[in-house]
Design a protein around this motif. Structure first.
Motif, PDB file in Angstrom:
ATOM      1  N   ASP A 115      14.930  19.356  12.858  1.00  0.00           N
ATOM      2  CA  ASP A 115      13.876  20.463  11.762  1.00  0.00           C
ATOM      3  C   ASP A 115      14.656  20.272  10.761  1.00  0.00           C
ATOM      4  O   ASP A 115      15.956  20.584  10.129  1.00  0.00           O
ATOM      5  N   LEU A 116      14.247  19.457  10.189  1.00  0.00           N
ATOM      6  CA  LEU A 116      13.864  18.417   8.371  1.00  0.00           C
ATOM      7  C   LEU A 116      13.025  19.782   7.679  1.00  0.00           C
ATOM      8  O   LEU A 116      11.480  19.706   8.032  1.00  0.00           O
ATOM      9  N   TYR A 117      13.000  21.241   7.670  1.00  0.00           N
ATOM     10  CA  TYR A 117      12.335  22.142   8.100  1.00  0.00           C
ATOM     11  C   TYR A 117      10.883  21.913   6.265  1.00  0.00           C
ATOM     12  O   TYR A 117      10.015  22.536   6.212  1.00  0.00           O
ATOM     13  N   GLU A 131       6.387  23.679   3.883  1.00  0.00           N
ATOM     14  CA  GLU A 131       6.846  23.479   5.505  1.00  0.00           C
ATOM     15  C   GLU A 131       6.346  22.572   6.420  1.00  0.00           C
ATOM     16  O   GLU A 131       5.711  22.606   6.295  1.00  0.00           O
ATOM     17  N   ASN A 132       7.244  21.895   7.106  1.00  0.00           N
ATOM     18  CA  ASN A 132       7.585  20.788   7.543  1.00  0.00           C
ATOM     19  C   ASN A 132       7.476  21.239   9.230  1.00  0.00           C
ATOM     20  O   ASN A 132       7.024  19.725  10.069  1.00  0.00           O
ATOM     21  N   THR A 133       7.898  22.554   9.530  1.00  0.00           N
ATOM     22  CA  THR A 133       7.855  22.212  11.554  1.00  0.00           C
ATOM     23  C   THR A 133       6.252  22.633  12.113  1.00  0.00           C
ATOM     24  O   THR A 133       6.421  22.889  13.424  1.00  0.00           O
ATOM     25  N   GLU A 134       5.896  24.000  11.478  1.00  0.00           N
ATOM     26  CA  GLU A 134       4.785  24.522  12.595  1.00  0.00           C
ATOM     27  C   GLU A 134       3.074  24.946  11.649  1.00  0.00           C
ATOM     28  O   GLU A 134       2.851  23.131  11.099  1.00  0.00           O
ATOM     29  N   LEU A 191      -4.308  25.183  17.970  1.00  0.00           N
ATOM     30  CA  LEU A 191      -3.677  26.601  17.476  1.00  0.00           C
ATOM     31  C   LEU A 191      -2.028  26.502  16.071  1.00  0.00           C
ATOM     32  O   LEU A 191      -2.500  24.861  15.710  1.00  0.00           O
ATOM     33  N   LYS A 192      -2.747  27.198  14.890  1.00  0.00           N
ATOM     34  CA  LYS A 192      -1.566  27.528  14.015  1.00  0.00           C
ATOM     35  C   LYS A 192      -0.768  28.795  13.822  1.00  0.00           C
ATOM     36  O   LYS A 192      -0.969  29.434  14.441  1.00  0.00           O
ATOM     37  N   VAL A 193       0.238  27.747  13.964  1.00  0.00           N
ATOM     38  CA  VAL A 193       1.238  28.377  14.828  1.00  0.00           C
ATOM     39  C   VAL A 193       2.172  28.734  13.744  1.00  0.00           C
ATOM     40  O   VAL A 193       2.429  28.170  12.623  1.00  0.00           O
ATOM     41  N   MET A 194       1.949  29.927  13.053  1.00  0.00           N
ATOM     42  CA  MET A 194       2.922  30.543  11.469  1.00  0.00           C
ATOM     43  C   MET A 194       3.784  31.496  12.495  1.00  0.00           C
ATOM     44  O   MET A 194       3.593  32.479  12.407  1.00  0.00           O
ATOM     45  N   SER A 195       5.430  31.710  11.934  1.00  0.00           N
ATOM     46  CA  SER A 195       6.368  32.579  12.468  1.00  0.00           C
ATOM     47  C   SER A 195       7.180  33.179  10.434  1.00  0.00           C
ATOM     48  O   SER A 195       7.008  32.400   9.808  1.00  0.00           O
ATOM     49  N   LYS A 196       7.499  34.400  10.641  1.00  0.00           N
ATOM     50  CA  LYS A 196       8.155  35.053   9.908  1.00  0.00           C
ATOM     51  C   LYS A 196       9.063  33.955   9.421  1.00  0.00           C
ATOM     52  O   LYS A 196       9.564  34.146   8.172  1.00  0.00           O
ATOM     53  N   PHE A 197      10.043  33.023  10.527  1.00  0.00           N
ATOM     54  CA  PHE A 197      11.447  32.847  10.112  1.00  0.00           C
ATOM     55  C   PHE A 197      11.354  31.443   9.500  1.00  0.00           C
ATOM     56  O   PHE A 197      11.444  31.441   8.104  1.00  0.00           O
ATOM     57  N   CYS A 198      10.565  30.959  10.084  1.00  0.00           N
ATOM     58  CA  CYS A 198       9.407  29.469   8.884  1.00  0.00           C
ATOM     59  C   CYS A 198       9.278  30.314   7.502  1.00  0.00           C
ATOM     60  O   CYS A 198       9.651  29.139   6.601  1.00  0.00           O
ATOM     61  N   SER A 199       8.334  31.224   7.002  1.00  0.00           N
ATOM     62  CA  SER A 199       8.500  31.166   6.698  1.00  0.00           C
ATOM     63  C   SER A 199       9.287  31.318   5.410  1.00  0.00           C
ATOM     64  O   SER A 199       9.243  31.178   4.153  1.00  0.00           O
ATOM     65  N   GLU A 200      10.340  32.608   5.920  1.00  0.00           N
ATOM     66  CA  GLU A 200      11.027  32.528   5.037  1.00  0.00           C
ATOM     67  C   GLU A 200      11.928  31.749   4.139  1.00  0.00           C
ATOM     68  O   GLU A 200      12.088  31.451   3.336  1.00  0.00           O
ATOM     69  N   ARG A 201      12.539  31.272   5.342  1.00  0.00           N
ATOM     70  CA  ARG A 201      13.118  29.676   4.879  1.00  0.00           C
ATOM     71  C   ARG A 201      12.396  29.065   4.218  1.00  0.00           C
ATOM     72  O   ARG A 201      13.362  28.266   3.009  1.00  0.00           O
ATOM     73  N   LEU A 211       1.288  36.569   6.339  1.00  0.00           N
ATOM     74  CA  LEU A 211       2.820  36.520   6.724  1.00  0.00           C
ATOM     75  C   LEU A 211       3.420  35.821   5.874  1.00  0.00           C
ATOM     76  O   LEU A 211       4.274  35.566   5.627  1.00  0.00           O
ATOM     77  N   PHE A 212       2.953  34.313   5.544  1.00  0.00           N
ATOM     78  CA  PHE A 212       3.216  33.726   4.650  1.00  0.00           C
ATOM     79  C   PHE A 212       3.831  34.187   3.326  1.00  0.00           C
ATOM     80  O   PHE A 212       4.702  33.865   2.750  1.00  0.00           O
ATOM     81  N   LEU A 213       2.698  34.573   2.515  1.00  0.00           N
ATOM     82  CA  LEU A 213       2.578  35.704   1.650  1.00  0.00           C
ATOM     83  C   LEU A 213       3.851  36.192   1.345  1.00  0.00           C
ATOM     84  O   LEU A 213       4.552  36.731  -0.031  1.00  0.00           O
ATOM     85  N   GLU A 214       3.374  37.352   2.560  1.00  0.00           N
ATOM     86  CA  GLU A 214       4.440  38.789   2.658  1.00  0.00           C
ATOM     87  C   GLU A 214       5.814  37.412   2.620  1.00  0.00           C
ATOM     88  O   GLU A 214       6.864  38.911   1.846  1.00  0.00           O
TER      89      GLU A 214
END
Length: 367
Positions: free
Chosen positions: A120-122, A148-151, A169-179, A211-214
């Motif tokens: 989890d070296l994000y 961002e290193n994991t998704e 597939l390109k996966v983006m999550s609020k959790f990973c974008s925020e951190r 989502l990343f920008l938000e």
């Protein structure tokens, strides 16, 4: 002392400051026990990896740095990173690695990506900056690319829908974008950086990059002292090659960060001199900052002329991470003095020095 003598002394002092030679007026006060030796997992890797990691080993030994290496053989054509290597990194918390060659196509996945996901070296961090003595087209470049290193596009979710049609597939999550946004702003705050630029393609990928920008905008409100702006990735690349000094800290999704970091490294002096690392909540892996050329080519390996500067500077980052700032300062100062003098240069910097000649020059400059 005459005017001429004073001028020589002043010029010498200015030069020392320019290459990082001035002493600290306020020293680092360690906590009791901070001097205890630390074990670091070492992965020499492929191509020039063993050459440049050996360079770090030699310099660490010459400095008597409180570091012990636990060495493991890992190569890019393996199916997986051996479990004993992952266990070693989990135990030691810190790893130094050379490049791992990723086969093109086929069924072998990237061990670099696997390592980042398993630990989890994000956050990937690459510092691209001008070095005195290294001529470049642009000056005053000092860019930190935090990726961002994991998704994102590196999620590895691909399949063939029907023969001849592949879906990736390109996966983006609020959790990973925020951190990753939090890490970028925290980095800027702790390192007295003035601006964070979010790199995106939200004009096309409205949901994913939106989502990343938000997430970046929400985090930015908590750091009113740091300027925040947004830039579309294609414009970002154009701005990088025309006016790179405008950028400070850049925060990016996965794929864009890889492209931007390698571009910025090339502008600032080349991938062979730019340090970097990958960090998560519990572990850190340090390596050459920009991925281009990190395994070199057969000629470099045969002639033993790989450039060790990037990994030496990455190991200085590692020393700071381990709370050995004095050793990090000595190493960085020695490397910068060698580059400033210009007598020892690797092939990628227009010279013909061997890896060992550069290592010997760095060791000779250690104080």
């Amino acid at each position: 002392m005459g005017m001429g003598g004073r001028r020589v002394v002043q010029q010498a002092m200015m030069k020392m400051k320019q290459v990082g030679g001035s002493r600290r007026s306020v020293t680092y006060m360690p906590r009791p026990g901070d001097g205890a030796p630390r074990t670091v997992t070492l992965i020499p890797g492929d191509g020039i990896g063993p050459l440049v990691t050996n360079a770090v080993e030699q310099v660490m030994e010459a400095m008597h740095a409180p570091i012990y290496f636990e060495k493991y053989e890992v190569h890019g054509d393996m199916r997986r990173v051996p479990e004993e290597v992952l266990d070693s990194i989990r135990k030691n918390k810190v790893c130094l690695k050379g490049g791992l060659r990723t086969p093109m196509g086929g069924g072998v996945s990237s061990l670099n990506v696997q390592l980042r996901k398993d630990l989890d070296l994000y956050a990937s961090l690459v510092n691209c900056f001008n070095l005195p003595g290294l001529p470049t087209r642009h000056h005053n470049v000092d860019i930190v690319v935090i990726r961002e290193n994991t998704e994102g596009e590196y999620s590895g979710l691909e399949h063939e829908v029907v023969p001849g049609v592949v879906e990736s597939l390109k996966v983006m999550s609020k959790f990973c974008s925020e951190r990753i946004a939090k890490y970028a702003f925290e980095y800027a705050y702790l390192n007295n950086r003035k601006k964070v630029s979010a790199v995106h393609k939200a004009n096309i990928m409205k949901l994913a990059d939106g989502l990343f920008l938000e997430s970046c905008r929400q985090v930015a409100t908590k750091y009113p002292g740091i300027k925040y702006n947004e830039i579309i990735v294609d414009n970002c690349c154009m701005q990088l090659v025309s006016k790179p000094e405008q950028f400070d800290v850049m925060v990016t999704p996965n794929l864009y960060g890889n492209l931007v970091a390698n571009t910025a490294a090339g502008i600032a002096g080349g991938t062979g001199v730019m340090p970097g690392g990958n960090v998560g909540a519990d572990h850190a892996v340090f390596e050459q900052g920009a991925s281009a050329g990190n395994v070199g080519n057969e000629m470099m390996v045969e002639q033993r002329k790989a450039n060790p500067v990037a990994l030496l500077l990455s190991s200085a980052m590692m020393l700071r991470h381990l709370q050995f700032p004095s050793f990090a300062d000595r190493l960085e100062t020695a490397v910068k003095r060698v580059i400033s003098e210009g007598k020892c240069k690797a092939i990628d910097l227009g010279g013909d020095s061997t890896t060992q000649e550069i290592v010997d020059a760095v060791i000779a400059k250690l104080h």
